[in-house]
Design an enzyme around this catalytic site. Structure first.
Site, PDB file in Angstrom:
ATOM      1  CG  HIS A 153      -5.519   4.704  17.042  1.00  0.00           C
ATOM      2  ND1 HIS A 153      -5.415   5.326  15.818  1.00  0.00           N
ATOM      3  CD2 HIS A 153      -5.850   3.409  16.784  1.00  0.00           C
ATOM      4  CE1 HIS A 153      -5.675   4.452  14.864  1.00  0.00           C
ATOM      5  NE2 HIS A 153      -5.937   3.271  15.427  1.00  0.00           N
TER       6      HIS A 153
ATOM      7  NE  ARG B 102       1.738  -2.083  11.497  1.00  0.00           N
ATOM      8  CZ  ARG B 102       1.356  -2.476  10.290  1.00  0.00           C
ATOM      9  NH1 ARG B 102       1.969  -1.968   9.218  1.00  0.00           N
ATOM     10  NH2 ARG B 102       0.391  -3.354  10.146  1.00  0.00           N
TER      11      ARG B 102
ATOM     12  CG  HIS C 107      -6.326   3.908  10.457  1.00  0.00           C
ATOM     13  ND1 HIS C 107      -5.452   2.863  10.283  1.00  0.00           N
ATOM     14  CD2 HIS C 107      -6.913   3.711  11.660  1.00  0.00           C
ATOM     15  CE1 HIS C 107      -5.522   2.048  11.328  1.00  0.00           C
ATOM     16  NE2 HIS C 107      -6.396   2.545  12.183  1.00  0.00           N
TER      17      HIS C 107
ATOM     18  CD  GLU D  31      -9.155   1.678  14.407  1.00  0.00           C
ATOM     19  OE1 GLU D  31      -8.934   1.107  13.321  1.00  0.00           O
ATOM     20  OE2 GLU D  31      -8.438   1.531  15.410  1.00  0.00           O
TER      21      GLU D  31
ATOM     22  CD  GLN E 285      -2.904   0.712  14.219  1.00  0.00           C
ATOM     23  OE1 GLN E 285      -3.902   0.460  13.531  1.00  0.00           O
ATOM     24  NE2 GLN E 285      -2.095  -0.229  14.704  1.00  0.00           N
TER      25      GLN E 285
END
Length: 382
Positions: A245, A264, A89, A124, A87
């Site tokens: 990642h 995804r 972001h 993240e 995925q």
């Protein structure tokens, strides 16, 4: 104030049946336990001791303690026994545009084909709690990837052709694999599961594992383009916007901006929008963004990340204890031992066992941590 927080583990299929139970020193439930969320995210807010969810508590009482707004971050314990989806972001601007577009189209926010469930970005950080934590992160140097693909033989020829030349586009290759290149991807996978290479033995072993779990999934070939990373306990991996990642195996503390926007790229039965993924993808090859914490005081280490949404501290007090200065509302979770935390202003005290967490309200100014053990503290960045 110190506000105790609790939540039930989420039972995603990739979750471990033992890692969270072992951390917390309890009997395993027998079900996959993938994540425990500590925060006020509406997708699964923590519960306070009086039975209110944390988002409700903040709405009712947060202003008086300096927690007047939703938290900018979400803290998790993550326990993976098998691969999560590949995925990436979106950036903040991309999330705002995509959310507005899908809202205007009338797509329900809980629809399986909905991509932008909020208007926020989702950088993240994962920090290994297990002895090792394996992940895929970022795209490998092109010359190294060409060497890997060369070991696969004639079955990988269509992929090798697309990786030739100085103008080879990894974005274009990934978009092709996830759409028109599905048949060619199956040929590459078949070649990878029988190939041998001293240089890429770990990557080929992973391809075999992924093929057993996700037969014929084009994401297996995407994984062959990515950096395979093994974190040692205490090392972190920072994933900014656009970086591909996938976490593979291990126990970690994860901290992110408060968002649920995921695009995804395979290894999942969920919705894959190849064109949208490519539109946010950072195709720049390079080394994985591994972070070693910086000691900012005796017993206090900080994971430096280039975002304002969050910061993460690891605290391991010595026999004299340690004082931790905090700016803004923080969440502390214990990961070893039985450390005691005392709020500096109110002098509220809590002794935390592994897996237990508290919200530290913004008007406290910090904590004093004593006893043996370790806590991780999430707080707003700057």
């Amino acid at each position: 104030m110190l506000i105790p927080l609790a939540n039930d583990p989420r039972d995603y299929a990739w979750g471990s049946t033992s890692l969270l139970a072992d951390l917390e020193g309890r009997e395993a439930s027998g079900r996959p336990e993938a994540e425990v969320w500590f925060g006020d995210h509406p997708g699964d807010p923590s519960e306070t001791a009086d039975g209110r969810t944390l988002d409700r508590w903040i709405a009712d009482e947060g202003a008086a303690s300096g927690v007047g707004e939703p938290l900018p971050y979400l803290l998790k314990l993550l326990a993976a026994a098998s691969a999560l989806s590949i995925q990436a972001h979106p950036s903040k601007a991309q999330a705002e545009e995509g959310f507005a577009r899908e809202e205007a189209a009338g797509i329900p926010r809980d629809a399986p084909d909905r991509t932008y469930r909020d208007a926020n970005h989702k950088p993240e950080l994962i920090v290994a709690l297990s002895d090792t934590f394996r992940a895929l992160a970022g795209l490998r140097d092109l010359d190294a990837t060409r060497r890997l693909v060369a070991t696969l033989g004639p079955g990988a020829a269509p992929l090798a052709d697309r990786l030739k030349g100085a103008d080879a586009s990894l974005s274009a290759v990934i978009g092709w694999l996830l759409s028109d290149g599905a048949a060619a991807a199956r040929d590459v996978i078949a070649a990878a599961v029988t190939a041998e290479s001293d240089e890429f033995a770990a990557e080929l072993a992973l391809a075999r594992t992924l093929e057993a779990a996700f037969p014929g999934d084009p994401g297996i070939v995407v994984a062959l383009l990515m950096n395979l990373v093994t974190l040692q306990r205490g090392e972190g991996l920072f994933v900014p916007a656009g970086v591909l990642h996938a976490y593979l195996e291990g126990l970690g503390v994860e901290l992110m901006a408060a968002s649920d926007n995921v695009l995804r790229g395979g290894l999942t039965p969920k919705h894959v929008d190849a064109a949208e993924l490519v539109s946010v993808l950072d195709p720049t090859p390079g080394l994985p963004p591994v972070i070693v914490p910086r000691e900012i005081a005796a017993g206090v280490r900080r994971y430096d990340v280039p975002v304002a949404d969050f910061a993460l501290l690891a605290v391991s007090p010595d026999e004299d204890g340690v004082e931790v200065v905090l700016e803004g509302p923080a969440i502390a979770v214990a990961t070893a031992g039985s450390p005691a935390v005392r709020a500096l202003a109110s002098e509220d005290v809590a002794t935390l066992s592994p897996g237990a967490a508290v919200l530290v309200t913004a008007n406290e100014g910090g904590l004093r941590v004593t006893g043996e053990g370790e806590i991780f503290v999430a707080l707003p960045g700057h």
